[in-house]
Design an enzyme around this catalytic site. Structure first.
Site, PDB file in Angstrom:
ATOM      1  CB  SER A 176      -0.424  -3.380  -3.504  1.00  0.00           C
ATOM      2  OG  SER A 176      -1.648  -2.822  -3.121  1.00  0.00           O
ATOM      3  CB  THR A 177       0.457   0.804  -1.336  1.00  0.00           C
ATOM      4  OG1 THR A 177      -0.744   0.208  -0.873  1.00  0.00           O
ATOM      5  CG2 THR A 177       0.492   2.276  -0.955  1.00  0.00           C
ATOM      6  CG  HIS A 203      -3.388  -5.264  -5.182  1.00  0.00           C
ATOM      7  ND1 HIS A 203      -2.832  -5.448  -3.946  1.00  0.00           N
ATOM      8  CD2 HIS A 203      -3.458  -6.497  -5.744  1.00  0.00           C
ATOM      9  CE1 HIS A 203      -2.569  -6.732  -3.760  1.00  0.00           C
ATOM     10  NE2 HIS A 203      -2.942  -7.383  -4.845  1.00  0.00           N
ATOM     11  CG  MET A 296      -1.925  -2.071   1.601  1.00  0.00           C
ATOM     12  SD  MET A 296      -2.968  -0.730   2.254  1.00  0.00           S
ATOM     13  CE  MET A 296      -3.856  -1.615   3.533  1.00  0.00           C
ATOM     14  CG  ASP A 299      -2.349 -10.702  -3.491  1.00  0.00           C
ATOM     15  OD1 ASP A 299      -2.504 -11.938  -3.458  1.00  0.00           O
ATOM     16  OD2 ASP A 299      -2.607 -10.014  -4.488  1.00  0.00           O
TER      17      ASP A 299
END
Length: 388
Positions: A176-177, A203, A296, A299
């Site tokens: 993600s991030t 994401h 973050m 998930d």
């Protein structure tokens, strides 16, 4: 505890005010200055000493991309969030920024719903991202060192472990991030003749994933594509889940086939890592390798539990090299990770495991492969597009 110091950079006085109001509503964050362009922002860096900078992309004199490059060069520890309109050009520029090392992106809301609607959208989308990058939660507390995680899976006889000395048939990655930069650095180190398929959930909004796949394909020796329903997995090919679709695998005639769906979000995400990990574990069991990288949220935790119980192996990115050590941290603290690996060593860790499956010597980073051969004939007849 001292507040986290934020510098807002935007050429719109309205958005300067809105961003400042939203950020200042957090009890542990404070906007210490604003700037109308990148040049002014850079001039204020030494005096303001911000922990984080929000950057508009399209600005006069010095735009967000140029500013980001200077920040990465001269203030590498300062976190950056790109905040810009999500147009086609805006998504191209935002992806440029993420690939160049921006830590996060948030779409600038349109004003059709009025000021209150814009403020609410910023509260829901932007504020949690800034808080996570500042090691805070949205309530204003420091992120707990020992967060509550799901129950650890039963490690007794219920856990299947292969008795064969065989390595993974498939690599699945959740990120993600900080993902675009991390994925670029990871895939650059994998050879074109990599022995198994790779499936990735990043994401990211739908406007980004196809462009991300194209850029990774251009940079990597591997074939990288945005996944389509009906794609048949092939070794040496990387499949990126399209934005707003969950990606799962189904076994058809001895081949893994990609299915896409718009089932409800999981962990507030679509695509979500968990559905991919669950489907991969159901097919490959102990011969599946899961990688949970910077990001973050939660998930990947539930999917990692299923993969662990099926006998699969899981590696997580370590804290020092993660932009946000959220997703990998929870998997590690649940006792599911075989190892915590720095980003610069993740490719080596993957190759060490995958090449055992091939029964051959480990390929050296920099080996070449045939992208055209990998890209051809990887889709079921009559398939294509999204949905399944």
């Amino acid at each position: 505890m001292a507040n986290k110091r934020i510098l807002v950079v935007d050429d719109s006085s309205m958005y300067q005010r809105l961003l400042s109001d939203v950020i200042n509503s957090h009890p542990q964050m404070e906007v210490v200055g604003v700037a109308v362009n990148g040049r002014e922002a850079l001039e204020k860096m030494d005096s303001l000493r911000p922990h984080l900078v929000t950057l508009d992309i399209l600005m006069p004199q010095m735009d967000g991309i140029q500013t980001l490059m200077e920040l990465r060069r001269n203030w590498p520890d300062v976190r950056t969030v790109m905040v810009s309109s999500l147009t086609s050009e805006g998504s191209d520029a935002a992806l440029d920024a993420l690939t160049l090392g921006a830590h996060e992106y948030a779409a600038k809301p349109v004003s059709a719903g009025g000021i209150s609607a814009i403020r609410e959208t910023l509260n829901q989308d932007l504020l949690p991202k800034i808080a996570a990058l500042c090691d805070l939660d949205c309530a204003g507390d420091m992120v707990a060192e020992e967060p509550v995680v799901a129950e650890q899976p039963d490690r007794a006889p219920g856990r299947f472990v292969s008795t064969q000395n065989a390595g993974p048939e498939l690599v699945v990655i959740g990120v993600s991030t900080g993902g675009p930069d991390a994925l670029t650095r990871l895939l650059l180190q994998l050879p074109g003749n990599f022995g198994v398929p790779i499936c990735i959930v990043q994401h990211m909004p739908a406007e980004f994933t196809g462009k991300l796949a194209a850029r990774l394909n251009a940079a990597s020796k591997l074939t990288v594509c945005e996944a389509c329903a009906g794609d048949r997995l092939q070794a040496g090919t990387v499949y990126v889940a399209p934005g707003d679709y969950h990606m799962v695998l189904e076994r058809v005639g001895g081949t893994d086939v990609i299915r896409l769906n718009q089932n409800p979000m999981e962990n507030s995400c679509r695509p979500s890592v968990d559905p991919l990990f669950r489907s991969a574990a159901a097919i490959h069991g102990a011969r599946c390798l899961g990688i949970v990288m910077t990001g973050m949220g939660r998930d990947g935790l539930k999917g990692s539990e299923v993969m662990y119980a099926a006998g699969g192996s899981i590696l997580v990115q370590d804290e020092a090299s993660s932009v946000v050590w959220g997703m990998p941290k929870l998997v590690a603290q649940a006792g599911l990770a075989e190892a915590q690996v720095p980003l610069e060593r993740m490719a080596r860790a993957i190759l060490d495991r995958v090449m055992v499956a091939e029964g051959s010597t480990v390929h050296q980073v920099g080996d070449t492969g045939d992208k055209a051969a990998n890209a051809s004939n990887h889709r079921l007849p009559g398939s294509g597009g999204r949905g399944s």
